[in-house]
Design a protein around this motif. Structure first.
Motif, mmCIF file in Angstrom:
data_model
loop_
_atom_site.group_PDB
_atom_site.id
_atom_site.type_symbol
_atom_site.label_atom_id
_atom_site.label_comp_id
_atom_site.label_asym_id
_atom_site.label_seq_id
_atom_site.Cartn_x
_atom_site.Cartn_y
_atom_site.Cartn_z
ATOM 1 N N THR A 142 0.858 -1.124 -0.072
ATOM 2 C CA THR A 142 0.045 -0.006 0.185
ATOM 3 C C THR A 142 0.880 1.395 0.010
ATOM 4 O O THR A 142 0.353 2.330 0.126
ATOM 5 C CB THR A 142 -0.829 0.021 1.334
ATOM 6 O OG1 THR A 142 -0.073 0.237 2.693
ATOM 7 C CG2 THR A 142 -1.891 -1.250 1.323
ATOM 8 N N PHE A 143 2.014 1.211 0.024
ATOM 9 C CA PHE A 143 2.982 2.204 0.250
ATOM 10 C C PHE A 143 2.840 3.139 1.197
ATOM 11 O O PHE A 143 2.868 4.436 1.382
ATOM 12 C CB PHE A 143 2.825 3.330 -1.363
ATOM 13 C CG PHE A 143 3.933 3.466 -1.889
ATOM 14 C CD1 PHE A 143 5.091 3.844 -1.308
ATOM 15 C CD2 PHE A 143 4.117 3.397 -3.324
ATOM 16 C CE1 PHE A 143 6.453 4.318 -2.077
ATOM 17 C CE2 PHE A 143 5.110 3.826 -4.119
ATOM 18 C CZ PHE A 143 6.327 4.045 -3.560
ATOM 19 N N ILE A 145 0.027 4.196 2.358
ATOM 20 C CA ILE A 145 -1.037 5.155 2.174
ATOM 21 C C ILE A 145 -2.280 4.147 2.650
ATOM 22 O O ILE A 145 -2.704 3.302 2.390
ATOM 23 C CB ILE A 145 -1.238 5.373 0.508
ATOM 24 C CG1 ILE A 145 0.040 6.124 0.165
ATOM 25 C CG2 ILE A 145 -2.492 6.248 0.533
ATOM 26 C CD1 ILE A 145 -0.019 6.213 -1.417
ATOM 27 N N GLY A 160 -3.086 3.737 -2.092
ATOM 28 C CA GLY A 160 -1.807 2.994 -2.509
ATOM 29 C C GLY A 160 -1.845 1.678 -3.094
ATOM 30 O O GLY A 160 -1.127 1.435 -3.811
ATOM 31 N N ASP A 161 -2.602 0.879 -2.717
ATOM 32 C CA ASP A 161 -3.039 -0.410 -3.479
ATOM 33 C C ASP A 161 -3.171 -0.106 -4.862
ATOM 34 O O ASP A 161 -2.602 -0.962 -5.763
ATOM 35 C CB ASP A 161 -4.190 -1.276 -2.750
ATOM 36 C CG ASP A 161 -4.416 -2.458 -3.222
ATOM 37 O OD1 ASP A 161 -3.906 -3.294 -3.145
ATOM 38 O OD2 ASP A 161 -5.357 -2.588 -4.480
#
Length: 477
Positions: A142-143, A145, A160-161
């Motif tokens: 998800t980074f 996020i 993010g995903d």
């Protein structure tokens, strides 16, 4: 290095080359930062077992002495040490020199507590959020996020995903166009095609460091992209996983709750197999199910573990404790949580907390063909098949990082100095086979909706905005 055709001598093959190069450039511009991130975090996840064996050695390893104490006693030792905690699941020691593990929630913290199975000593804890694997997995997926976005026809997905799903989907386009650009031309031989020309200088050297490694790992990149997409919010949850979820009709006579098996997972940590995450948890309290724990035997942690071991689960597994009066015992041995090294040994059982009857017993033979493909593919993706799997995946990750950095260096050398310009490859005047190109984009949009929508958006922005604003068009050229 092959000469780049100029706009004045645009033969059909040259035009197609320019078009492929331009799409490769734009896809790479977005994908390369993600590829580097995914490869680096992938290396951490890949070697997480070895990292944690060293990092938490004082908690994960014990000295065998005498007999293993009852599992209920081990669980009780943790309850006494954490009286305010909610205990979620238990993992019996998988080897004589290993500790048992208890996953629990204590306030806002998710902890894994280690207990000596011989002395009942509580050896310590690990905060789930602080584990290297948890951090790398959150970054990988998800980074970091947390924000959600609402998409037409899809609903809410994690931002993010979504960004990572677009990158993974575009990797397929990157590989296809890259292989076309790599294809040897003008009598180019072994060096520059299959082996880098290490004595070359300038862009030729960096071109070889980019194109040659990527040729060797091209199919691996596609494999990583497809198996990684299995966990994404659109292609995975709504496109593929929905068609390969275990058919609950096989236990129609068993009452089911409204909760999915995915509720047993922690953030960034998978417990149940991929194809079971959307299946509903059964309920305890009925007379449904097949004979399991013998009548008259107390249904507790000891008898549950004894039953599954007597029925072929003689390797690592987790036992999720019943949640509430209708909850069930759930035993999961999954390659996704590294309980087993081979996805064909996946096993998931649900046991009624009152009667001890088996409400569901799901193994490899019950998986659909798609679920088998994804389960074995995800295991290869994670490197769970053994040291050889880890070594190959590590090599692939390093080659991907090398090729990505070389691509950035190529662009840096090619761009005009002193001004800000992307220096994108020139757009051919008359693109041949444009109908075929549009058809490919449509097909890609059907197979990979996030990438297809992104390509259409980029084409629309280019046509409606960029081409009509000289400053933007100049910055891209």
């Amino acid at each position: 290095m092959q000469a780049v055709p100029q706009r004045g001598d645009e033969k059909p093959t040259h035009q197609l080359y320019l078009a492929a190069w331009r799409w490769h450039f734009y896809a790479g511009l977005y994908v390369i930062p993600f590829m580097i991130m995914l490869a680096l975090t992938g290396l951490v996840i890949l070697f997480a077992p070895q990292i944690e064996d060293l990092q938490y050695r004082d908690r994960m390893f014990v000295v065998p002495q005498g007999s293993v104490q009852p599992y209920t006693s081990q669980l009780e030792a943790v309850r006494k040490a954490y009286p305010e905690a909610t205990i979620e699941r238990f993992r019996p020691n998988p080897a004589p020199n290993r500790s048992s593990q208890v996953a629990l929630t204590w306030g806002e913290r998710e902890l894994t507590v280690f207990v000596d199975p011989y002395t009942l000593a509580v050896l310590g804890e690990v905060d789930h959020a602080s584990r290297w694997e948890t951090i790398a997995t959150e970054m990988h997926g998800t980074f970091f996020i947390k924000q959600e976005v609402s998409l037409p026809l899809v609903g809410k997905v994690n931002l993010g995903d979504l960004l990572i799903e677009i990158a993974a989907s575009l990797m397929v386009l990157l590989v296809v166009t890259g292989l076309y650009l790599w294809w040897p031309r003008n009598g180019q031989g072994l060096y520059g095609s299959l082996l880098p020309r290490f004595k070359a200088k300038g862009r030729t050297f960096w071109k070889d460091l980019h194109s040659v490694p990527m040729f060797w790992v091209s199919l691996v990149v596609v494999f990583f992209a497809l198996t990684g997409l299995a966990w994404t919010g659109i292609w995975g949850d709504r496109y593929v996983q929905a068609w390969n979820t275990f058919p609950e009709a096989m236990w129609n006579d068993v009452p089911k709750s409204e909760q999915n098996l995915e509720s047993l997972n922690r953030s960034g940590e998978k417990l149940v197999p991929w194809n079971l995450e959307n299946s509903k948890l059964p309920l305890s309290g009925s007379m449904a199910g097949k004979d399991g724990i013998p009548a008259g035997t107390p249904v507790n942690l000891d008898s549950v573990i004894q039953y599954v071991r007597d029925n072929g689960v003689n390797y690592g597994f987790w036992v999720a404790l019943p949640k509430g009066k209708e909850g069930v015992w759930t035993v999961s041995a999954s390659s996704m949580s590294r309980d087993v090294t081979d996805a064909r040994k996946d096993r998931t059982l649900h046991i009624d907390q009152y009667s001890g009857k088996v409400l569901a017993d799901i193994g490899w033979s019950d998986y659909s063909l798609g679920a088998k493909a994804m389960a074995s593919g995800v295991a290869l993706h994670m490197g769970t098949y053994g040291w050889w799997n880890q070594a190959l995946n590590a090599l692939f990750c390093l080659l991907i990082i090398l090729a990505s950095l070389a691509a950035l260096r190529m662009w840096w050398l090619r761009r005009p100095a002193g001004i800000f310009r992307l220096a994108a490859p020139p757009l051919p005047k008359n693109l041949p086979l444009w109908k075929g190109a549009v058809a490919l984009i449509v097909i890609k949009g059907i197979l990979f909706p996030a990438a297809g929508a992104t390509l259409l958006l980029v084409m629309a922005l280019d046509y409606l905005i960029v081409r009509r604003i000289p400053a933007l068009a100049g910055a891209i050229r």
